[in-house]
Design a protein around this motif. Sequence first.
Motif, PDB file in Angstrom:
ATOM      1  N   PHE A  26      -3.000  13.450  -4.832  1.00 36.48           N
ATOM      2  CA  PHE A  26      -4.231  13.191  -3.800  1.00 36.48           C
ATOM      3  C   PHE A  26      -4.190  11.689  -3.540  1.00 36.48           C
ATOM      4  CE2 PHE A  26      -8.531  12.246  -2.152  1.00 36.48           C
ATOM      5  CZ  PHE A  26      -8.674  13.442  -1.192  1.00 36.48           C
ATOM      6  N   LEU A  27      -4.206  10.776  -4.705  1.00 36.33           N
ATOM      7  CA  LEU A  27      -4.356   9.356  -4.571  1.00 36.33           C
ATOM      8  C   LEU A  27      -3.115   8.676  -3.815  1.00 36.33           C
ATOM      9  CD1 LEU A  27      -5.975   8.411  -7.981  1.00 36.33           C
ATOM     10  CD2 LEU A  27      -6.880   8.055  -5.815  1.00 36.33           C
ATOM     11  N   THR A  28      -1.938   9.327  -4.386  1.00 39.09           N
ATOM     12  CA  THR A  28      -0.743   8.844  -3.612  1.00 39.09           C
ATOM     13  C   THR A  28      -0.649   8.911  -2.116  1.00 39.09           C
ATOM     14  OG1 THR A  28       0.516   9.392  -5.711  1.00 39.09           O
ATOM     15  CG2 THR A  28       1.925   9.188  -3.867  1.00 39.09           C
ATOM     16  N   GLY A  29      -0.922   9.990  -1.874  1.00 43.51           N
ATOM     17  CA  GLY A  29      -1.015  10.468  -0.373  1.00 43.51           C
ATOM     18  C   GLY A  29      -1.899   9.812   0.315  1.00 43.51           C
ATOM     19  N   GLY A  30      -3.132   9.670  -0.054  1.00 45.59           N
ATOM     20  CA  GLY A  30      -4.193   8.858   0.251  1.00 45.59           C
ATOM     21  C   GLY A  30      -4.094   7.494   0.761  1.00 45.59           C
ATOM     22  N   ILE A  31      -3.624   7.012  -0.367  1.00 50.55           N
ATOM     23  CA  ILE A  31      -3.390   5.319  -0.269  1.00 50.55           C
ATOM     24  C   ILE A  31      -2.105   5.072   0.635  1.00 50.55           C
ATOM     25  CG2 ILE A  31      -2.738   3.332  -1.646  1.00 50.55           C
ATOM     26  CD1 ILE A  31      -4.088   4.631  -4.017  1.00 50.55           C
ATOM     27  N   THR A  32      -1.073   5.855   0.389  1.00 58.58           N
ATOM     28  CA  THR A  32       0.167   5.571   1.525  1.00 58.58           C
ATOM     29  C   THR A  32      -0.319   5.786   2.818  1.00 58.58           C
ATOM     30  OG1 THR A  32       1.339   6.556  -0.370  1.00 58.58           O
ATOM     31  CG2 THR A  32       2.443   6.343   1.688  1.00 58.58           C
ATOM     32  N   ALA A  33      -1.129   6.796   2.949  1.00 59.11           N
ATOM     33  CA  ALA A  33      -1.658   7.101   4.194  1.00 59.11           C
ATOM     34  C   ALA A  33      -2.336   5.987   5.002  1.00 59.11           C
ATOM     35  CB  ALA A  33      -2.472   8.147   4.423  1.00 59.11           C
ATOM     36  N   LEU A  34      -3.191   5.027   4.175  1.00 53.63           N
ATOM     37  CA  LEU A  34      -3.705   3.762   4.453  1.00 53.63           C
ATOM     38  C   LEU A  34      -2.912   2.820   5.179  1.00 53.63           C
ATOM     39  CD1 LEU A  34      -6.485   3.510   1.711  1.00 53.63           C
ATOM     40  CD2 LEU A  34      -6.976   4.267   4.072  1.00 53.63           C
ATOM     41  N   LEU A  58       0.827  -1.151  -0.003  1.00 49.24           N
ATOM     42  CA  LEU A  58       0.100  -0.045   0.047  1.00 49.24           C
ATOM     43  C   LEU A  58       0.876   1.484  -0.008  1.00 49.24           C
ATOM     44  CD1 LEU A  58      -3.026  -0.616   2.538  1.00 49.24           C
ATOM     45  CD2 LEU A  58      -2.972  -0.966  -0.048  1.00 49.24           C
ATOM     46  N   SER A  59       1.962   0.989   0.426  1.00 52.96           N
ATOM     47  CA  SER A  59       2.896   2.352   0.476  1.00 52.96           C
ATOM     48  C   SER A  59       3.791   2.349  -0.874  1.00 52.96           C
ATOM     49  CB  SER A  59       3.751   2.524   1.631  1.00 52.96           C
ATOM     50  OG  SER A  59       4.392   1.273   2.054  1.00 52.96           O
ATOM     51  N   SER A  60       4.252   1.304  -1.454  1.00 55.00           N
ATOM     52  CA  SER A  60       5.210   1.374  -2.586  1.00 55.00           C
ATOM     53  C   SER A  60       4.483   1.576  -3.826  1.00 55.00           C
ATOM     54  CB  SER A  60       5.850  -0.174  -2.653  1.00 55.00           C
ATOM     55  OG  SER A  60       6.517  -0.458  -1.633  1.00 55.00           O
ATOM     56  N   ILE A  61       3.301   1.039  -4.186  1.00 54.29           N
ATOM     57  CA  ILE A  61       2.671   1.310  -5.423  1.00 54.29           C
ATOM     58  C   ILE A  61       2.317   2.743  -5.546  1.00 54.29           C
ATOM     59  CG2 ILE A  61       0.263   0.957  -6.525  1.00 54.29           C
ATOM     60  CD1 ILE A  61       0.474  -1.819  -5.482  1.00 54.29           C
ATOM     61  N   PRO A  62       1.914   3.465  -4.489  1.00 51.67           N
ATOM     62  CA  PRO A  62       1.685   5.066  -4.698  1.00 51.67           C
ATOM     63  C   PRO A  62       3.027   5.537  -5.046  1.00 51.67           C
ATOM     64  CG  PRO A  62       0.554   4.269  -2.919  1.00 51.67           C
ATOM     65  CD  PRO A  62       1.393   3.101  -3.186  1.00 51.67           C
ATOM     66  N   LEU A  63       4.021   5.092  -4.572  1.00 57.92           N
ATOM     67  CA  LEU A  63       5.436   5.997  -4.926  1.00 57.92           C
ATOM     68  C   LEU A  63       5.682   5.776  -6.341  1.00 57.92           C
ATOM     69  CD1 LEU A  63       7.973   7.279  -3.561  1.00 57.92           C
ATOM     70  CD2 LEU A  63       8.927   4.926  -3.415  1.00 57.92           C
ATOM     71  N   LEU A  69      -8.008  -3.525  -5.388  1.00 56.93           N
ATOM     72  CA  LEU A  69      -8.903  -3.707  -6.572  1.00 56.93           C
ATOM     73  C   LEU A  69      -9.578  -2.311  -7.135  1.00 56.93           C
ATOM     74  CD1 LEU A  69     -10.917  -6.777  -5.373  1.00 56.93           C
ATOM     75  CD2 LEU A  69      -9.423  -6.626  -7.124  1.00 56.93           C
ATOM     76  N   SER A  70      -9.707  -1.287  -6.130  1.00 60.93           N
ATOM     77  CA  SER A  70     -10.234  -0.007  -6.636  1.00 60.93           C
ATOM     78  C   SER A  70      -9.288   0.666  -7.545  1.00 60.93           C
ATOM     79  CB  SER A  70     -10.549   0.916  -5.301  1.00 60.93           C
ATOM     80  OG  SER A  70     -11.224   0.132  -4.417  1.00 60.93           O
ATOM     81  N   LEU A  71      -7.789   0.512  -7.156  1.00 57.62           N
ATOM     82  CA  LEU A  71      -6.860   1.152  -7.861  1.00 57.62           C
ATOM     83  C   LEU A  71      -6.932   0.534  -9.295  1.00 57.62           C
ATOM     84  CD1 LEU A  71      -4.773   3.479  -7.687  1.00 57.62           C
ATOM     85  CD2 LEU A  71      -3.101   1.738  -7.047  1.00 57.62           C
ATOM     86  N   TYR A  72      -6.995  -0.952  -9.330  1.00 60.50           N
ATOM     87  CA  TYR A  72      -6.863  -1.396 -10.726  1.00 60.50           C
ATOM     88  C   TYR A  72      -8.228  -0.966 -11.443  1.00 60.50           C
ATOM     89  CZ  TYR A  72      -7.303  -5.110 -14.257  1.00 60.50           C
ATOM     90  OH  TYR A  72      -7.431  -5.694 -15.299  1.00 60.50           O
ATOM     91  N   VAL A  73      -9.066  -0.684 -10.955  1.00 60.46           N
ATOM     92  CA  VAL A  73     -10.526  -0.527 -11.645  1.00 60.46           C
ATOM     93  C   VAL A  73     -10.433   1.028 -12.188  1.00 60.46           C
ATOM     94  CG1 VAL A  73     -12.795   0.019 -11.308  1.00 60.46           C
ATOM     95  CG2 VAL A  73     -12.003  -1.935 -10.642  1.00 60.46           C
ATOM     96  N   LEU A  74      -9.692   1.974 -11.264  1.00 63.65           N
ATOM     97  CA  LEU A  74      -9.584   3.043 -11.739  1.00 63.65           C
ATOM     98  C   LEU A  74      -8.584   3.396 -12.847  1.00 63.65           C
ATOM     99  CD1 LEU A  74      -9.970   6.404 -10.809  1.00 63.65           C
ATOM    100  CD2 LEU A  74      -7.950   6.015  -9.740  1.00 63.65           C
ATOM    101  N   LEU A  75      -7.548   2.574 -12.739  1.00 60.50           N
ATOM    102  CA  LEU A  75      -6.553   2.828 -13.657  1.00 60.50           C
ATOM    103  C   LEU A  75      -6.629   2.228 -15.115  1.00 60.50           C
ATOM    104  CD1 LEU A  75      -3.136   2.555 -11.655  1.00 60.50           C
ATOM    105  CD2 LEU A  75      -4.060   4.587 -12.396  1.00 60.50           C
ATOM    106  N   ASN A  76      -7.398   1.154 -14.768  1.00 60.04           N
ATOM    107  CA  ASN A  76      -7.722   0.251 -16.170  1.00 60.04           C
ATOM    108  C   ASN A  76      -8.783   0.273 -16.802  1.00 60.04           C
ATOM    109  OD1 ASN A  76      -4.961  -1.208 -16.401  1.00 60.04           O
ATOM    110  ND2 ASN A  76      -5.634  -1.733 -14.381  1.00 60.04           N
ATOM    111  N   LYS A  77      -9.774   0.753 -15.880  1.00 60.61           N
ATOM    112  CA  LYS A  77     -11.636   0.617 -16.670  1.00 60.61           C
ATOM    113  C   LYS A  77     -12.055   1.786 -16.679  1.00 60.61           C
ATOM    114  CE  LYS A  77     -11.143  -3.830 -16.315  1.00 60.61           C
ATOM    115  NZ  LYS A  77     -11.029  -4.743 -17.602  1.00 60.61           N
TER     116      LYS A  77
END
Lengths: 322, 356
Positions: A207-215, A19-24, A166-174
């Motif tokens: 926003f997504l980077t910061g948000g997902i990493t914060a999770l 969750l912290s590497s993918i946003p980087l 899964l949400s990120l996958y859908v967002l980026l690919n669909k």
Amino acid sequence: MEIARALICSYVFSWIYILSSIPLTLSYRTTKVFNFAHPVFITYGAYVAIFLNEFLNKNTPLFIAALFSFTTGGLIGVLNYLLIIRPLHQRGASPNVHMIATMGAWFVYQYALYIICQVLMKLRGASFLSYPSVEYVDISYIQRAIGLNTPQYIVTSTTLGLVVILSLYVLLNKTMLGFAMRGIADNQILATLCGIPRDKLMALTWFLTGGITALSGILWVNFSGSTTPEIGLHVVVINFAAAFIGGLSSLLVTALASAALALTENIVFLFLSYHLGLQPTIRLAIVFGVVFTILVIRPPLGAGGGLPYRFRTRIGRKVAGP
Amino acid sequence: MIDVLSFAIHWLTYFTIYAILAITLVLEAGISGITNFGKVAFFGLGAYIGAVVNTYTLLALLGYDVNTYTPFTAQGVSVLSKIAASEPIIVIMIFFMSLAISFVITGLFGRLLIYPVIRVGAGFVGFTLLSVGEILRAIYMNTHFLGGTYGMFGIPQPFTWLRSPVLSALCYLAVTFSIFLSAYILVSRIHESPLGRVLRAIRDDDVAALFLGKDVPRIKSSVFFLTSGLSGVAGALYACYVGSVNPQMFVVLVTFNVWAMIIIGGSSSPMGAVLGAALLSLVDRLLQYATPVIGGVLFSADYLRPIFIGCIMIAILVKKPMGLLPEKPPKITAGFLRKALEEIGEVNEGGCDTCD
């Protein structure tokens, strides 16, 4: 028993690192900025959960913690973009200058958090500089309702990790938004000429980077017995290593590398602590050993602006040829 | 009440040590384009080497059992302070030997480290070197011989035997100032030499420099050997001045401070680095006096300093990216220009209009 514990640790840490590497990687490939303020997102994400836990009298639901952490991390990301990255980009600053500026931002946020912790410590009487783990009440309730006896951090990390990925996958690919983000990542000028609003998409990416990493921070506080304002530094070293293995471009390889590093870190540490009696502080050295080996054996040439060494040999051969 | 003379000596000693770090960072980052976010790794390594040589070697040379008289036990520290006061020649010899050893070992460490790292991009270089600093810290914490978490104490300052603390501090300042001056002259000469022009070419476009036949990795490695070695010397000087080392002294914040110095002063100018080091070390020393006055009510005022410096650093990067003393364009004399134009066949019998 020890091996089972190490495997469980590897599993939970895998999700934290994923969750912290993918946003980087996502932020680098979209914005071309190597963000040294990345640890801030993790630390602030964790501390939002901690503050909520303290103010809600230790009755924090995961949903609320995730919402607040995501928003805080996201807003920090957008703030960094608006105040630092965009002005530097407009002045045509080099990637190195961006990097140094984000490093400056890291320290501003880091020490601001120390001040917040000390002020709240004086006001509430609780120690925020080393905080015990946070239990999420909604997850506990669900576990009791369905009779699930596994430790809470396994349920939390699996649920949150899967939902986010899964949400990120859908967002980026669909979605069109994801296509636009990928367009910006591939060629900013062409994407802008095609009518994609670059600035807005950059802000959204941050926003997504910061948000997902914060999770990942809220997973950390659920699992770790002690959270300090320094946790970001520990996690980010693994994030950089994973992003580096993924060549700063592939999200899938970054995720796999995160899991592999978590496994290596825990299993090798178990071995070393059993045979040599080493302390947990040596964990970073294990990860670094892996990265260093890759650097020596198979460096990702040219990645992140690196020198394409092998070209030199080829040109030399051509010149020396007929 | 501040004792002005002691304050000035104290500040100048810190300034000279930090200026060595800042000048070397200018050579690495500002002139050669190596984003060294692990400055503290070399500084810390040099400090630990200095501490080990100045304590264990000294004790062993004078016939003490180093297993009993360790520099982290009361009896070891007590013996070291007695030696520092009574054996000036040996202490001074060991001190200069420690500087030389620190230079060689940290220089070699830097060169070995940069070899694989240099093949990847600036971001990776920064991250890898940053990680090295943290890993070395973990190693110090886990090494009993180095005092573990508590570190080592009783590192003798080579002029303690002078009895007068002011005179002793002044002599030490003379040593640090000489080394700082040598480092400054060396870096300035490199900056203005043909090697400096090659380094700037590498910084601006390493691929282009590579294709023009410059041996980029070898040049970068050589520069890194020199800068790492000098950072190690700064570390050894720091350890002997403070008299102790521990892992908490070598955190990422040190690297950040040095970066802030060169950004405020001018990241490509050796004089800018000196100016930045002077300003920030002065603020740092003044805050040491001011902290008890302004802090302590709700939070420690120590935390304000990095925030303040970080904000200034970002503001300068955004508004005045070249710092207070920007890099000057390279000096090109008329003769040099004429020769260069002759080489490319631009000068005819009528002479060159642009030469003067």
